[in-house]
Design an enzyme around this catalytic site. Sequence first.
Site, PDB file in Angstrom:
ATOM      1  N   ASN A   1       0.870  -1.179   0.000  1.00 25.28           N
ATOM      2  CA  ASN A   1       0.000   0.000   0.000  1.00 25.28           C
ATOM      3  C   ASN A   1       0.906   1.228   0.000  1.00 25.28           C
ATOM      4  OD1 ASN A   1      -1.876   1.969   0.468  1.00 25.28           O
ATOM      5  ND2 ASN A   1      -2.714   1.057   2.336  1.00 25.28           N
TER       6      ASN A   1
ATOM      7  N   LYS B   1       3.428   1.037   3.035  1.00 27.09           N
ATOM      8  CA  LYS B   1       3.034   0.064   4.047  1.00 27.09           C
ATOM      9  C   LYS B   1       2.952  -1.306   3.385  1.00 27.09           C
ATOM     10  CE  LYS B   1       0.223   3.368   6.549  1.00 27.09           C
ATOM     11  NZ  LYS B   1      -1.078   3.958   6.521  1.00 27.09           N
TER      12      LYS B   1
ATOM     13  N   HIS C   1     -11.017   6.070  -2.579  1.00 25.25           N
ATOM     14  CA  HIS C   1     -11.159   5.357  -1.291  1.00 25.25           C
ATOM     15  C   HIS C   1     -12.029   4.104  -1.449  1.00 25.25           C
ATOM     16  CE1 HIS C   1     -10.297   9.437   0.782  1.00 25.25           C
ATOM     17  NE2 HIS C   1      -9.213   8.685   0.831  1.00 25.25           N
TER      18      HIS C   1
ATOM     19  N   HIS D   1     -15.429   8.533   5.099  1.00 24.17           N
ATOM     20  CA  HIS D   1     -14.015   8.176   5.270  1.00 24.17           C
ATOM     21  C   HIS D   1     -13.275   9.477   5.554  1.00 24.17           C
ATOM     22  CE1 HIS D   1     -10.229   5.921   4.099  1.00 24.17           C
ATOM     23  NE2 HIS D   1      -9.838   7.187   4.069  1.00 24.17           N
ATOM     24  N   LEU D   2     -12.982   9.729   6.827  1.00 26.71           N
ATOM     25  CA  LEU D   2     -12.360  10.998   7.207  1.00 26.71           C
ATOM     26  C   LEU D   2     -10.935  10.739   7.695  1.00 26.71           C
ATOM     27  CD1 LEU D   2     -15.339  12.559   9.230  1.00 26.71           C
ATOM     28  CD2 LEU D   2     -14.887  12.703   6.775  1.00 26.71           C
ATOM     29  N   GLY D   3      -9.995  10.880   6.787  1.00 26.55           N
ATOM     30  CA  GLY D   3      -8.587  10.722   7.139  1.00 26.55           C
ATOM     31  C   GLY D   3      -7.852  11.931   6.613  1.00 26.55           C
TER      32      GLY D   3
ATOM     33  N   GLY E   1      -6.843  12.153   3.576  1.00 31.92           N
ATOM     34  CA  GLY E   1      -7.769  12.296   2.446  1.00 31.92           C
ATOM     35  C   GLY E   1      -9.157  12.026   3.003  1.00 31.92           C
TER      36      GLY E   1
ATOM     37  N   MET F   1      -5.075  16.398  12.508  1.00 29.78           N
ATOM     38  CA  MET F   1      -6.227  16.774  13.341  1.00 29.78           C
ATOM     39  C   MET F   1      -5.879  16.768  14.826  1.00 29.78           C
ATOM     40  SD  MET F   1      -9.255  17.873  13.318  1.00 29.78           S
ATOM     41  CE  MET F   1     -10.379  17.585  11.957  1.00 29.78           C
TER      42      MET F   1
ATOM     43  N   GLU G   1      -7.905  -1.333   4.394  1.00 30.06           N
ATOM     44  CA  GLU G   1      -7.790  -1.511   2.942  1.00 30.06           C
ATOM     45  C   GLU G   1      -6.939  -2.724   2.598  1.00 30.06           C
ATOM     46  OE1 GLU G   1      -6.632   2.272   3.407  1.00 30.06           O
ATOM     47  OE2 GLU G   1      -8.221   3.271   2.273  1.00 30.06           O
TER      48      GLU G   1
HETATM   49  P1  AMP Z   1      -5.546   8.511   7.856  1.00 32.34           P
HETATM   50  O1  AMP Z   1      -5.301   9.240   6.574  1.00 32.34           O
HETATM   51  O2  AMP Z   1      -6.754   7.633   7.825  1.00 32.34           O
HETATM   52  O3  AMP Z   1      -4.332   7.820   8.398  1.00 32.34           O
HETATM   53  O4  AMP Z   1      -5.904   9.650   8.950  1.00 32.34           O
HETATM   54  C1  AMP Z   1      -4.999  10.664   9.289  1.00 32.34           C
HETATM   55  C2  AMP Z   1      -5.740  11.698  10.145  1.00 32.34           C
HETATM   56  O5  AMP Z   1      -6.314  11.048  11.287  1.00 32.34           O
HETATM   57  C3  AMP Z   1      -4.830  12.792  10.695  1.00 32.34           C
HETATM   58  O6  AMP Z   1      -5.498  14.037  10.633  1.00 32.34           O
HETATM   59  C4  AMP Z   1      -4.649  12.399  12.146  1.00 32.34           C
HETATM   60  O7  AMP Z   1      -4.458  13.520  12.964  1.00 32.34           O
HETATM   61  C5  AMP Z   1      -5.982  11.757  12.461  1.00 32.34           C
HETATM   62  N1  AMP Z   1      -5.835  10.833  13.587  1.00 32.34           N
HETATM   63  C6  AMP Z   1      -5.237   9.625  13.576  1.00 32.34           C
HETATM   64  N2  AMP Z   1      -5.274   9.079  14.818  1.00 32.34           N
HETATM   65  C7  AMP Z   1      -5.902   9.962  15.623  1.00 32.34           C
HETATM   66  C8  AMP Z   1      -6.244  10.001  17.011  1.00 32.34           C
HETATM   67  N3  AMP Z   1      -5.950   9.001  17.834  1.00 32.34           N
HETATM   68  N4  AMP Z   1      -6.911  11.092  17.458  1.00 32.34           N
HETATM   69  C9  AMP Z   1      -7.214  12.095  16.635  1.00 32.34           C
HETATM   70  N5  AMP Z   1      -6.916  12.131  15.314  1.00 32.34           N
HETATM   71  C10 AMP Z   1      -6.281  11.086  14.820  1.00 32.34           C
END
Ligand code: AMP
Length: 387
Positions: free
Chosen positions: A9, A16, A175, A202-204, A206, A278, A373
């Site tokens: 990935n 990863k 996604h 899906h809030l990451g 991206g 975040m 994923e």
């Molecule tokens: P991803 O792209 O799914 O890895 O998500 C990344 C986002 O998730 C970043 O904005 C991180 O700050 C937030 N995030 C990941 N773990 C935590 C956590 N334990 N508490 C708050 N935000 C998180």
Amino acid sequence: MQSLIIVFNAGSSSLKFSVYRMDDLKINLQGEVENFVTKPNLWLKSESKKKYIEKNLFPETSKVVWTVLEEINKASKGHKIAVIAHRVVHGGKLYKQPTLINAEVLDNLRELIPLAPLHQPYNLDVIEASMEAYNNIPQVAYFDTSFHRSQSYLAELFPLPLKYANEGIIRYGFHGLSYQYISSKLPHYAEEKAHKRVIVAHLGNGASLCAMKNLKSVSTSMGFTALDGLMMGTRPGNIDPGIILYLVNERGYSIEGVQDLLYEKSGLKGVSGISNDMRALLKSNDPNAEIAIELFCYIAAKHISSLLPSIQGLDVLVFTAGIGENCPQIRSHICSYFSWLGLRVDDKLNRKNTSKISAHNSKIEVYVIPTNEEAIMAEEAAKLISH
Ligand code: AMP
């Protein structure tokens, strides 16, 4: 001797990988190359050992991939690698299913690089290096766009002259592997409601939304590229396209400058002026961090509303990915925009990040489901090989 599945990935900043056993789909070995392009640092952990390797690598993709494969080989002595699965962000119109990769497929996928410049080149470089190392093992591409090919013609269409759609300028959505994973697990949580009107957020780093019916994608917030839709870590999501014309025509922005603004300098990072992370924003006392968080939630709610006509209502809302899985404040803030629909979050359950967070009297069920994923790719690869 066991048969193994390697799952790669590759993102813009990290590579990863996981090694799954084909018989029980459990992880044997897992690792990551952080700062994959600039200052690659490899770590590995196995079922029996915690992190047992940490080393710096030479910053050249093929060498990084070969080292990873070498380490996997060492750790998997006596077992057989049956298939290598690669996540590929863009499959275009051509690739609607997992696809066995050969030179022609690679060429076709390279043509899609301009549509996903942040991810596609890294995905393909990893594939190429991995194929050089193992040309006798099937290597399969799993696309983030495929899940959305169940969208209707209308849902895929941008209101431009139709010739553009015929030439491939449509709403592909992204996604998809995350949504496919959630759709495969949702019946376990929401039972028969899983097949009704569902929106997955899906809030990451991206971020996007997928509206589903019968566990299939009906509409989605991302578009031709992964720039559309929600506000994200460093991307603004949907903005007035006139802003781009203005920046180029009146403010002398180059195309590279606009691309940098849209992919790297906007979203949470741009608005806060602090970070795309975040966690950092939630800790900060800076008023701009608060504005960025509020805007993130408001825009997410606005886009959730925009998907409602496509599924004619809402029975289930699911939060997933880094922010969706870990930030109760963000979930409750987004949900508060839907109290008029009878959506109620149970604050105690929400704070605990339990899987069902809606209150017993809520008209809409709300779940928090961790996405995976890599697991869905391994499941699919196991099916493919055993057929
Ligand atoms: P991803 O792209 O799914 O890895 O998500 C990344 C986002 O998730 C970043 O904005 C991180 O700050 C937030 N995030 C990941 N773990 C935590 C956590 N334990 N508490 C708050 N935000 C998180």
